[in-house]
Design a protein around this motif. Structure first.
Motif, short mmCIF file in Angstrom:
data_model
loop_
_atom_site.label_atom_id
_atom_site.label_comp_id
_atom_site.label_asym_id
_atom_site.label_seq_id
_atom_site.Cartn_x
_atom_site.Cartn_y
_atom_site.Cartn_z
N THR A 110 -13.77 -39.15 29.21
CA THR A 110 -12.50 -39.33 28.51
C THR A 110 -11.42 -39.58 29.55
O THR A 110 -11.57 -39.26 30.73
CB THR A 110 -12.11 -38.10 27.67
OG1 THR A 110 -12.01 -36.96 28.53
CG2 THR A 110 -13.12 -37.83 26.58
N ARG A 111 -10.31 -40.14 29.10
CA ARG A 111 -9.15 -40.37 29.96
C ARG A 111 -7.91 -40.29 29.09
O ARG A 111 -8.00 -40.38 27.86
CB ARG A 111 -9.24 -41.74 30.64
CG ARG A 111 -9.25 -42.91 29.68
CD ARG A 111 -9.39 -44.24 30.42
NE ARG A 111 -8.26 -44.48 31.30
CZ ARG A 111 -8.16 -45.54 32.10
NH1 ARG A 111 -9.15 -46.42 32.14
NH2 ARG A 111 -7.12 -45.71 32.86
N PRO A 112 -6.72 -40.13 29.68
CA PRO A 112 -5.50 -40.09 28.87
C PRO A 112 -5.37 -41.34 28.02
O PRO A 112 -5.50 -42.46 28.51
CB PRO A 112 -4.39 -40.00 29.93
CG PRO A 112 -5.04 -39.38 31.11
CD PRO A 112 -6.45 -39.90 31.12
N GLY A 113 -5.11 -41.16 26.73
CA GLY A 113 -5.08 -42.28 25.81
C GLY A 113 -6.49 -42.69 25.44
O GLY A 113 -7.45 -42.40 26.14
N GLN A 114 -6.63 -43.37 24.32
CA GLN A 114 -7.97 -43.77 23.89
C GLN A 114 -8.48 -44.91 24.76
O GLN A 114 -7.84 -45.95 24.85
CB GLN A 114 -7.94 -44.21 22.42
CG GLN A 114 -9.31 -44.58 21.88
CD GLN A 114 -9.31 -44.67 20.37
OE1 GLN A 114 -8.59 -43.96 19.71
NE2 GLN A 114 -10.11 -45.58 19.84
N PRO A 115 -9.63 -44.76 25.41
CA PRO A 115 -10.13 -45.83 26.29
C PRO A 115 -10.45 -47.09 25.50
O PRO A 115 -11.05 -47.02 24.43
CB PRO A 115 -11.40 -45.22 26.90
CG PRO A 115 -11.30 -43.75 26.65
CD PRO A 115 -10.52 -43.60 25.39
N ASP A 116 -10.04 -48.26 26.01
CA ASP A 116 -10.41 -49.52 25.39
C ASP A 116 -11.72 -50.01 26.00
O ASP A 116 -12.26 -49.42 26.93
CB ASP A 116 -9.31 -50.57 25.57
CG ASP A 116 -8.91 -50.72 27.03
OD1 ASP A 116 -9.76 -51.13 27.83
OD2 ASP A 116 -7.74 -50.43 27.37
N ARG A 117 -12.22 -51.11 25.47
CA ARG A 117 -13.53 -51.59 25.92
C ARG A 117 -13.50 -52.07 27.35
O ARG A 117 -14.51 -52.03 28.05
CB ARG A 117 -14.02 -52.69 25.00
CG ARG A 117 -13.15 -53.94 24.94
CD ARG A 117 -13.64 -54.87 23.85
NE ARG A 117 -12.85 -56.09 23.75
CZ ARG A 117 -13.17 -57.21 24.36
NH1 ARG A 117 -14.25 -57.26 25.13
NH2 ARG A 117 -12.43 -58.29 24.22
N ILE A 118 -12.31 -52.53 27.81
CA ILE A 118 -12.22 -52.98 29.20
C ILE A 118 -12.36 -51.79 30.14
O ILE A 118 -13.11 -51.83 31.12
CB ILE A 118 -10.90 -53.71 29.44
CG1 ILE A 118 -10.78 -54.92 28.49
CG2 ILE A 118 -10.78 -54.15 30.89
CD1 ILE A 118 -11.88 -55.93 28.67
N ALA A 119 -11.63 -50.71 29.84
CA ALA A 119 -11.72 -49.52 30.68
C ALA A 119 -13.12 -48.92 30.63
O ALA A 119 -13.65 -48.45 31.64
CB ALA A 119 -10.68 -48.49 30.24
N ALA A 120 -13.74 -48.93 29.45
CA ALA A 120 -15.09 -48.39 29.32
C ALA A 120 -16.09 -49.21 30.14
O ALA A 120 -16.96 -48.66 30.83
CB ALA A 120 -15.51 -48.37 27.85
#
Length: 554
Positions: A382-392
């Motif tokens: 997990t990370r601050p804010g909902q991770p988007d597909r790019i970050a994932a």
């Protein structure tokens, strides 16, 4: 003086020549050269010079390409008004008039004509040869070219380093925004901002950038609310500017280098992007341009379609137009295309085939070899804010796996092989122990528990703990005892999970509340309810230990 105008060649059809392989020279830089002694007689000084040309023809139009500093001594200057008008018509940048040997001063009629046409007119003193002016322009161009090459080279190195970071997409955007002195944003097909860096421009500029994105990515949802403003949803709190939003000077590029080597290509306007000569008729498929540019006031905008990532667009906004900006943006486009593109190949084909067999009823142990060499490790992040597909995807790339699931607030990654998982900047990770294909579901649960423990203890990474003495008990007997012991709370997942987390955190109310995302009083109420339903004293260490072992089997 004989009439030689009859021998002047007929005007040639104007064409758009290629710009010189160097940035243009500002007229102000040439005027600042004290050794030349040039003086601006009339006209604006904020113009750029691309060439130097000397001509004594009565009509210089046929011999100009546009952007020249035209040097003349006025040998055949018979009609100053026509002369100035023809220079402007040919796209000349300025006139340099030598006051010797034909004229002692710049003719008043030529001064008046240039003033009417807003054409810069420069007085060249007798001691300054025209060749000295040409040499000065070429030297200034060479210096500007050297600065541009250094700037592009340094930017390329910075972008390459950013692309190698654990979180490469935000790092590349930040580096690009820093190098261009503006704003960089990665736009999804619906026009929303996935990632951004730098200081956002005005709302008007963001709306214009959204329109450019739709030019290069027609898959974008034009009907999506706020699609015209890439910062309206993901960029809340950015500075805004009111007023209408017409974007003058828009243009779309086809991927060719810009004519002036500056921020972006100026080839087509967005309105012309679908109607240029040779384009297919209306209603037929057409390949969209790969880039588009626009300007809103002093803010210059550019949008670039990312190859290999369908619908993704890189948007850039910068104040001013500095040489090399388009080249730097092009490097970022290549890197972001590689970072965001799905990696299709033999490995991806094998994974797809394994998924098909699994959906058609094959056992996990049968299809696991197609996914990679075991054992398998499950990672939850997990990370601050909902991770988007790019970050994932970037997290998966950093850990060395393309098997990524970004559903909701938690990213799940499946890693093959025995490897050491290290903390990743900006992420909180929970890591399971290596497991075989038949135990992947249990490994997924273990990774989720490790992640909750990491969040509660505020550490970047937590690993599944060894079972220890619990492995000495037969699993079927332990499961039967656990179901009997926990039957009073089995129908309430909230109570069961709260009891599990509370026991794992040694009865800490605050850390349990953090791990579960509830108020500490809620934790107290749930634990009290568990104690009442189970009929046990939760202050007793033996009771806690027995419950903890039992919870592992439910």
């Amino acid at each position: 003086m004989p009439d030689r105008t009859a021998h002047t060649p007929a005007p040639l059809a104007p064409s758009t020549p290629s710009a010189p392989p160097a940035p243009p020279v500002p007229l102000t830089a040439l005027l600042a050269r004290e050794d030349l002694g040039l003086r601006l007689v009339t006209g604006p000084e904020d113009v750029d010079i691309q060439w130097v040309h000397t001509s004594e023809m009565a009509d210089p139009y046929p011999y100009l390409l546009g952007g020249e500093l035209l040097l003349t001594a006025g040998v055949l200057l018979e009609d100053p008004e026509m002369y100035a008008a023809r220079v402007v018509e040919a796209g000349g940048a300025a006139i340099g008039f030598g006051v010797a040997p034909v004229y002692d001063t710049v003719p008043d009629a030529l001064v008046a004509a240039c003033e009417r046409h807003r054409l810069p007119l420069i007085e060249v003193p007798p001691q300054t040869p025209f060749t000295a002016i040409a040499r000065a322009v070429w030297r200034l161009m060479a210096q500007a070219r050297l600065r541009e090459v250094r700037r592009v080279s340094e930017a390329q190195q910075g972008l390459a380093v950013a692309a190698a970071r654990p979180d490469p997409v935000p790092a590349v955007l930040h580096q690009l925004a820093s190098r261009l002195g503006g704003w960089a944003v990665l736009l999804a097909p619906d026009g929303s901002a996935l990632q951004m860096a730098g200081r956002a421009p005005s709302r008007e500029a963001r709306e214009a950038l959204g329109r450019l994105a739709r030019v290069v990515s027609p898959e974008a949802d034009d009907e999506e609310e706020g699609a015209g403003d890439p910062g309206s949803r993901a960029g809340a709190g950015q500075p805004e500017a009111g007023g209408p939003s017409p974007a003058a000077g828009g243009s779309a590029g086809d991927g060719r280098p810009p004519g002036d080597g500056r921020f972006g290509p100026d080839v087509l306007s967005p309105a012309d992007a679908r109607t240029e000569p040779g384009a297919p008729a209306a209603g037929t498929a057409r390949r969209p341009p790969s880039s588009a540019t626009d300007s809103v006031g002093d803010t210059h905008l550019a949008a670039y379609a990312l190859g290999g990532a369908e619908g993704l667009v890189l948007g850039v906004a910068a104040e001013g137009r500095e040489s090399g900006g388009h080249t730097i943006a092009g490097v970022a486009v290549v890197l972001l295309s590689l970072l965001t593109a799905p990696h299709q190949g033999t490995g991806a084909t094998g994974r797809a085939a394994a998924l098909v067999r699994l959906l058609l009823g094959a056992a996990p142990a049968e299809v696991a070899p197609a996914l990679g060499h075991g054992p398998w490790t499950v990672v939850h992040g997990t990370r601050p804010g909902q991770p988007d597909r790019i970050a994932a995807s970037a997290l998966g790339a950093a850990l060395g796996s393309a098997l990524v699931d970004a559903d909701g607030e938690t990213v799940r990654i499946l890693l093959s092989g025995d490897r050491r998982i290290e903390p990743q900047p900006g992420w909180t990770l929970g890591v399971s122990a290596p497991a075989g294909p038949a135990d992947l579901a249990a490994a997924d649960t273990a990774a989720a528990r490790a992640l909750r423990r990491a969040e509660a203890t505020r550490v970047p990474l937590a690993r599944q703990r060894d079972a220890g003495l619990g492995e000495l008990i037969a699993p079927d007997e332990a499961a039967t005892h656990a179901r009997t012991l926990l039957a009073p709370v089995a129908d309430s997942p909230a109570l069961t999970e709260t009891l599990r987390v509370w026991l794992s955190l040694h009865g800490s109310w605050d850390r349990t509340a953090v791990a579960l995302g509830v108020h500490r009083n809620t934790v107290r109420q749930r634990i009290a309810r568990c104690a009442m339903l189970l009929g046990v004293d939760l202050d007793d260490a033996d009771v806690r230990m027995e419950l903890w072992f039992a919870l592992r089997y439910v």
